[in-house]
Design a protein around this motif. Structure first.
Motif, mmCIF file in Angstrom:
data_model
loop_
_atom_site.group_PDB
_atom_site.id
_atom_site.type_symbol
_atom_site.label_atom_id
_atom_site.label_comp_id
_atom_site.label_asym_id
_atom_site.label_seq_id
_atom_site.Cartn_x
_atom_site.Cartn_y
_atom_site.Cartn_z
ATOM 1 N N VAL A 1 9.975 2.593 3.083
ATOM 2 C CA VAL A 1 8.640 3.123 3.391
ATOM 3 C C VAL A 1 7.796 2.069 4.106
ATOM 4 N N TYR A 2 7.817 0.840 3.594
ATOM 5 C CA TYR A 2 7.043 -0.228 4.232
ATOM 6 C C TYR A 2 7.485 -0.417 5.688
ATOM 7 N N SER A 3 8.788 -0.422 5.920
ATOM 8 C CA SER A 3 9.297 -0.641 7.274
ATOM 9 C C SER A 3 8.856 0.469 8.223
ATOM 10 N N GLY B 1 1.392 1.986 1.167
ATOM 11 C CA GLY B 1 1.296 2.027 2.618
ATOM 12 C C GLY B 1 0.034 2.704 3.121
ATOM 13 N N VAL B 2 -0.470 3.662 2.360
ATOM 14 C CA VAL B 2 -1.698 4.353 2.754
ATOM 15 C C VAL B 2 -2.914 3.450 2.573
ATOM 16 N N ILE B 3 -2.907 2.634 1.531
ATOM 17 C CA ILE B 3 -4.085 1.835 1.188
ATOM 18 C C ILE B 3 -4.039 0.435 1.788
ATOM 19 N N VAL C 1 -7.924 -1.776 -7.034
ATOM 20 C CA VAL C 1 -7.123 -0.872 -6.204
ATOM 21 C C VAL C 1 -5.639 -1.087 -6.464
ATOM 22 N N ILE C 2 -5.212 -2.337 -6.535
ATOM 23 C CA ILE C 2 -3.797 -2.637 -6.761
ATOM 24 C C ILE C 2 -3.360 -2.166 -8.140
ATOM 25 N N ILE C 3 -4.212 -2.335 -9.146
ATOM 26 C CA ILE C 3 -3.890 -1.849 -10.498
ATOM 27 C C ILE C 3 -3.701 -0.337 -10.479
ATOM 28 N N ALA C 4 -4.580 0.353 -9.741
ATOM 29 C CA ALA C 4 -4.457 1.814 -9.633
ATOM 30 C C ALA C 4 -3.151 2.202 -8.952
ATOM 31 N N ILE C 5 -2.802 1.473 -7.880
ATOM 32 C CA ILE C 5 -1.550 1.753 -7.166
ATOM 33 C C ILE C 5 -0.351 1.536 -8.080
ATOM 34 N N ILE C 6 -0.443 0.562 -8.961
ATOM 35 C CA ILE C 6 0.668 0.254 -9.863
ATOM 36 C C ILE C 6 0.805 1.307 -10.952
ATOM 37 N N ILE C 7 -0.315 1.787 -11.482
ATOM 38 C CA ILE C 7 -0.290 2.670 -12.655
ATOM 39 C C ILE C 7 -0.036 4.135 -12.284
ATOM 40 N N SER D 1 12.608 8.481 -9.729
ATOM 41 C CA SER D 1 12.905 8.160 -8.332
ATOM 42 C C SER D 1 11.794 8.646 -7.410
ATOM 43 N N LEU D 2 11.299 9.840 -7.703
ATOM 44 C CA LEU D 2 10.210 10.391 -6.901
ATOM 45 C C LEU D 2 8.963 9.522 -7.026
ATOM 46 N N ALA D 3 8.682 9.027 -8.231
ATOM 47 C CA ALA D 3 7.518 8.165 -8.444
ATOM 48 C C ALA D 3 7.647 6.854 -7.675
ATOM 49 N N LEU D 4 8.864 6.314 -7.596
ATOM 50 C CA LEU D 4 9.065 5.070 -6.843
ATOM 51 C C LEU D 4 8.753 5.264 -5.360
ATOM 52 N N TRP D 5 9.192 6.381 -4.811
ATOM 53 C CA TRP D 5 8.921 6.671 -3.396
ATOM 54 C C TRP D 5 7.427 6.936 -3.180
ATOM 55 N N LEU D 6 6.818 7.696 -4.074
ATOM 56 C CA LEU D 6 5.385 7.970 -3.964
ATOM 57 C C LEU D 6 4.569 6.690 -4.083
ATOM 58 N N GLY D 7 4.995 5.797 -4.977
ATOM 59 C CA GLY D 7 4.299 4.529 -5.124
ATOM 60 C C GLY D 7 4.315 3.719 -3.847
ATOM 61 N N ALA D 8 5.457 3.720 -3.164
ATOM 62 C CA ALA D 8 5.553 2.998 -1.894
ATOM 63 C C ALA D 8 4.636 3.619 -0.842
ATOM 64 N N ILE D 9 4.566 4.947 -0.823
ATOM 65 C CA ILE D 9 3.669 5.616 0.129
ATOM 66 C C ILE D 9 2.217 5.286 -0.186
ATOM 67 N N MET D 10 1.850 5.271 -1.473
ATOM 68 C CA MET D 10 0.479 4.928 -1.851
ATOM 69 C C MET D 10 0.114 3.527 -1.371
#
Length: 420
Positions: free
Chosen positions: A311-313, A243-245, A25-31, A232-241
């Motif tokens: 996002v985490y906060s 937070g969702v998981i 799961v973490i690998i998927a979140i990273i990639i 930049s958009l990918a960085l924000w989306l990555g943080a949301i991913m």
């Protein structure tokens, strides 16, 4: 407090490494965020270089005419020239098919040369000149960008025709201008003009002014131009991913809210940094234009820390409500950061929000290190980016100390409802 934070960090590291499912799961979140950025940039790499795949209908109804005893047919000349032109996938067809094809979406656009086109063009040498025009049909419903691309194709057709026409009748037109003006005081000047070398006179007649374009920060391809936005958009989306998981707190935590906040944050930031490394590496591997590779990677890493912290906060403080807030901010940043279109042409609301959105400065900083460094801009963007995590830490700690019980009670009631 520091001991407990360290315990949380160690437990998260141990739990992440010992469970194969969590590792996957973490690998998927990273990639996945890096794939989003790289694939979108590649799709935009050189859109105008791929217009040869777009069907553009051409209909030639021109009957031709005679000029100085020589048969002329500018419609046929145009068709012959386009057969050697690969700007679009030119489809030479009849009028019915062209009109129906544009209506149905079979063709993006069509150019129709009327039957009297050459005759109208050559009428400039007569006593009764007639306007000449082509009919340009475009289906703007299929693709908003596609219609802009076919517009450029239509303009090129117009330019090519004007060049052919100027070579044929340009000098004759100049001679007539001189004749008409013979009774005026400028007769001598006009007569000299008509005697100028034919090609030079034609060039001046149809293009007396030119523009010498010089790019201050030249960019080889469109993909590199939009890359700062998508990264930049990918960085924000990555943080949301993340937070969702991943959870931001233990269900029955023995730790204080502030300890849990800082302890779990480390896992999020580590994942965010790995997302940034994969994203930056992917951009370099596909050949994106990067002026300063080392500073580019460091800037993307810092941008990830900023996005992840915010996002985490939000999610740590408000759980599902924080996820919703992170998505709302993401939507605002798509239009309000000037990443794709100048902020001055956007709605006034986005113009007001522009200076308060973190991605605005993340995009600015990445743009500088990728496309050409202007240190005052880069420094200003980085200093403004630093403000966001600092404010986020202060606000989060205050809420954790003062209102965590109230917020947790609200979140628990949402969970008890079975709807959130």
């Amino acid at each position: 407090m520091l001991n407990n934070i360290w315990k949380i960090i160690k437990n998260d590291a141990k739990n992440s490494l010992k469970n194969p499912v969590i590792i996957i799961v973490i690998i998927a979140i990273i990639i996945l965020p890096s794939l989003y950025a790289v694939l979108n940039v590649q799709a935009c790499w050189d859109p105008y270089g791929k217009t040869g795949n777009m069907d553009f209908a051409v209909v030639n109804l021109d009957d031709g005419s005679t000029y100085n005893g020589i048969s002329q047919n500018f419609g046929n000349d145009l068709v012959n020239e386009l057969k050697d032109n690969n700007q679009f996938n030119w489809q030479f067809t009849n009028e019915t098919d062209a009109r129906d094809g544009v209506t149905s979406g079979k063709y993006y656009a069509a150019i129709i040369v009327p039957d009297n086109f050459t005759e109208s063009v050559l009428s400039i040498t007569s006593q009764n000149p007639q306007p000449s025009s082509l009919e340009y049909l475009v289906n703007e419903k299929i693709s908003p960008v596609g219609s802009r691309m076919t517009d450029s194709g239509a303009k090129e057709i117009q330019t090519n025709l004007n060049n052919m026409i100027s070579q044929t009748v340009g000098n004759q037109a100049l001679t007539q201008v001189a004749t008409v003006g013979a009774s005026l005081p400028v007769q001598t000047s006009l007569s000299k003009l008509s005697a100028v070398n034919e090609s030079g006179a034609n060039n001046y007649f149809y293009s007396p002014v030119s523009i010498d374009r010089k790019a201050v920060y030249p960019v080889d391809n469109y993909g590199s131009s939009v890359a700062p936005f998508y990264i930049s958009l990918a960085l924000w989306l990555g943080a949301i991913m993340s937070g969702v998981i991943l959870k931001t707190r233990y269900n029955d935590s023995i730790y204080k809210p502030v300890e849990m906040y800082f302890g779990r944050m480390v896992l999020y930031i580590v994942i965010g940094l790995l997302q940034a490394i994969v994203t930056a590496s992917g951009c370099l591997l596909v050949g994106m234009e990067v002026a300063n590779p080392l500073l580019f990677v460091l800037t993307v890493l810092f941008g990830s820390i900023v996005c992840t912290t915010i996002v985490y906060s939000l999610i740590s403080l408000f759980d599902n409500g924080g996820k919703a807030l992170a998505i709302i901010i993401l939507v605002l940043q798509i239009s309000g950061t000037g990443g794709m279109y100048p902020i001055q042409i956007m709605a006034s609301f986005f113009g007001m929000a522009h200076n308060y959105l973190p991605m605005t400065y993340c995009i600015d900083a990445i743009r500088e290190v990728m496309l050409g460094m202007y240190w005052p801009n880069f420094t200003a963007a980085m200093l403004k980016l630093i403000v966001y995590p600092l404010i986020t830490f202060i606000v989060s700690v205050l809420i954790k100390f003062k209102f965590d019980g109230t917020v947790k009670g609200f979140v628990d009631k949402l969970h008890d409802s079975g709807l959130a």
